[in-house]
Design an enzyme around this catalytic site. Structure first.
Site, PDB file in Angstrom:
ATOM      1  N   HIS A 190      27.201  -2.448 -11.999  1.00 15.64           N
ATOM      2  CA  HIS A 190      28.329  -1.684 -12.512  1.00 15.64           C
ATOM      3  C   HIS A 190      29.324  -2.507 -13.295  1.00 15.64           C
ATOM      4  O   HIS A 190      30.297  -1.969 -13.812  1.00 15.64           O
ATOM      5  CB  HIS A 190      29.054  -1.004 -11.347  1.00 15.64           C
ATOM      6  CG  HIS A 190      29.623  -1.971 -10.347  1.00 15.64           C
ATOM      7  ND1 HIS A 190      28.829  -2.773  -9.562  1.00 15.64           N
ATOM      8  CD2 HIS A 190      30.898  -2.284 -10.016  1.00 15.64           C
ATOM      9  CE1 HIS A 190      29.598  -3.528  -8.783  1.00 15.64           C
ATOM     10  NE2 HIS A 190      30.849  -3.254  -9.043  1.00 15.64           N
ATOM     11  N   CYS A 191      29.134  -3.822 -13.407  1.00 14.57           N
ATOM     12  CA  CYS A 191      30.146  -4.668 -14.057  1.00 14.57           C
ATOM     13  C   CYS A 191      29.609  -5.538 -15.179  1.00 14.57           C
ATOM     14  O   CYS A 191      30.052  -5.440 -16.320  1.00 14.57           O
ATOM     15  CB  CYS A 191      30.830  -5.565 -13.009  1.00 14.57           C
ATOM     16  SG  CYS A 191      32.070  -4.710 -12.008  1.00 14.57           S
ATOM     17  N   ILE A 192      28.675  -6.418 -14.868  1.00 14.10           N
ATOM     18  CA  ILE A 192      28.280  -7.459 -15.819  1.00 14.10           C
ATOM     19  C   ILE A 192      27.758  -6.887 -17.147  1.00 14.10           C
ATOM     20  O   ILE A 192      28.103  -7.408 -18.211  1.00 14.10           O
ATOM     21  CB  ILE A 192      27.245  -8.410 -15.190  1.00 14.10           C
ATOM     22  CG1 ILE A 192      27.853  -9.087 -13.958  1.00 14.10           C
ATOM     23  CG2 ILE A 192      26.823  -9.480 -16.187  1.00 14.10           C
ATOM     24  CD1 ILE A 192      26.896  -9.958 -13.204  1.00 14.10           C
TER      25      ILE A 192
END
Length: 440
Positions: free
Chosen positions: A275-277
């Site tokens: 969900h981030c990188i």
């Protein structure tokens, strides 16, 4: 009594009622930790199914302990609702909602905006509001602050405190979880930072770093994940070069790791997931354009990482060509659709894009993942194999390993029955008899 002192007293006496907006991978673990620390907690979510599960004490997040959730609900310390009018009862509100990209690869902050508007309607004097969702620098002050003031009629810094404190959730991490991971807090004003940091210190065990502003805390979070994106892009590019040079990139990394300073190991793979990188660098690049700045190095790494699913399929095609087999019509078995090993999370998983690319090439694709029996992508659901049999492996032209699960997969069994294996994660590094295995 001042707003600051009043809130500090309520924090120390456990009189704070906590509200957590968004009961997903970030919000639910946070709500559980707040409730465990002795603060009555209300979870808010727009999905009735999540609200119902929480209120029944049914867990759906891997990093939450089933028995703890059930006990907190039964004891009245944790409840959930779709009704945002209960915001009026909360003294501390954490917003932990998704921040995806839209179809143009630009930030979609509609969840943050909608949640802020909903909170503002019922915000009362003497409340702390914290954004935990990863976003671009400026979101807290440029978007949330005016919406909260306009919707509530209250003044930030005088009537309520506002801060940004980025989530640091790493699903499946057995060492660092919500409770003991260090936290960064950047408030609108020094008093806000001090009070909200005090709230986190009363709940969490990790160090609380007090940043000078929300923008510093927002950029800090982007830096964390952009740092990883850039370095993974570097190692993915080197992996492609090493393949051409007939050099084992995995051995190169192991050799480099022996240096006790100046080197941090990163590993190649079929792409980036989670969900981030894969998303955060886009947020930064988008915001940088507002200042006429081109993030050339970041965008270069994004291009490398975004291409890895296609590269994985191309490499598979070359492996099959050695044995006079085409991708079109080939029976491909994908091993793992989770975005990382030993979890049931497939958000932004590169394995899903790998499957799509194989299907575009005309391959017959099946997948097996001991943690994910099916996944939903866009308008369709794809079901995995219920078990991995010798017959299924033997009937596949090639096995492509896209997730390095350590549980629920017998790699020796796979090696013994497979015709060909393309291991993009070095998951089979301990398997003996590697003649039928190729590495990324």
């Amino acid at each position: 009594m001042s707003l600051k002192q009043n809130l500090l007293d309520k924090i120390n006496s456990k009189q704070i009622i906590v509200g957590v907006v968004g009961l997903g991978y970030v919000g639910l673990p946070l709500a559980v930790e707040k409730a465990k620390a002795g603060y009555k907690t209300i979870g808010f979510d727009v999905q009735p199914s999540k609200v119902e599960m929480v209120n029944q004490g049914i867990n759906y997040i891997g990093d939450v302990v089933d028995s703890e959730l059930k006990e907190l609900v039964e004891n009245g310390m944790l409840s959930a609702t779709c009704d945002f009018s209960f915001v009026k009862d909360a003294d501390f509100i954490a917003v932990a909602v998704p921040t995806p990209l839209d179809q143009y690869q630009q930030p979609d902050i509609s969840y943050v905006r909608d949640s802020t508007i909903a909170v503002a309607q019922y915000l009362r004097k003497g409340t702390m509001v914290v954004l935990e969702s990863t976003t671009y620098p400026g979101t807290t002050e440029e978007l949330m602050l005016p919406l909260l003031e306009e919707g509530s009629g209250l003044k930030c810094g005088e009537d309520f405190y506002l801060a940004f404190s980025p989530e640091r959730v790493d699903p499946g991490n057995l060492i660092y979880q919500t409770k003991n991971t260090p936290k960064v807090v950047g408030g609108v004003g020094r008093d806000a930072t001090e009070v909200i940091a005090a709230m986190y210190r009363n709940v969490l065990q990790g160090e609380i770093f007090e940043a000078s502003s929300p923008r510093v805390a927002e950029m800090e979070k982007i830096l964390e994940n952009t740092y990883r994106n850039v370095n993974i892009g570097l190692i993915n590019e080197l992996a492609m070069l090493c393949n051409k040079m007939n050099i084992n990139i995995w051995e190169v990394i192991e050799a480099a790791k022996t240096k006790p300073f100046g080197f941090t190991p990163f590993y190649p793979g079929p792409g980036l997931g989670g969900h981030c990188i894969p998303l955060d660098p886009y947020y930064l690049s988008w915001k940088a354009r507002e200042y006429g700045f081109h993030t050339s190095m970041i965008e270069a790494s994004m291009m490398v990482n975004d291409r890895m699913p296609e590269y994985t399929v191309e490499r598979t095609g070359k492996i099959l060509n050695k044995f006079k087999k085409a991708l079109n019509g080939a029976k491909v078995l994908i091993l793992g659709v989770a975005y990382k090993g030993d979890i049931d999370d497939y958000r932004e998983s590169p394995a899903i894009r790998v499957i799509e690319e194989f299907e575009k090439a005309g391959s017959e694709v099946q997948y097996y993942d001991p943690f994910i029996t099916e996944y939903k992508e866009k308008s369709h659901t794809k079901k995995g194999l219920p078990e991995l049999t010798a017959e299924t492996i033997q009937n596949s032209d090639i096995i492509v390993i896209t997730t390095n699960h350590t549980k629920g997969v017998d790699y020796d069994f796979i090696q013994q029955n497979a015709k060909h294996i393309f291991d993009t994660k070095n998951a089979m590094k301990n398997v003996t008899g590697r003649e039928n295995i190729e590495l990324l």
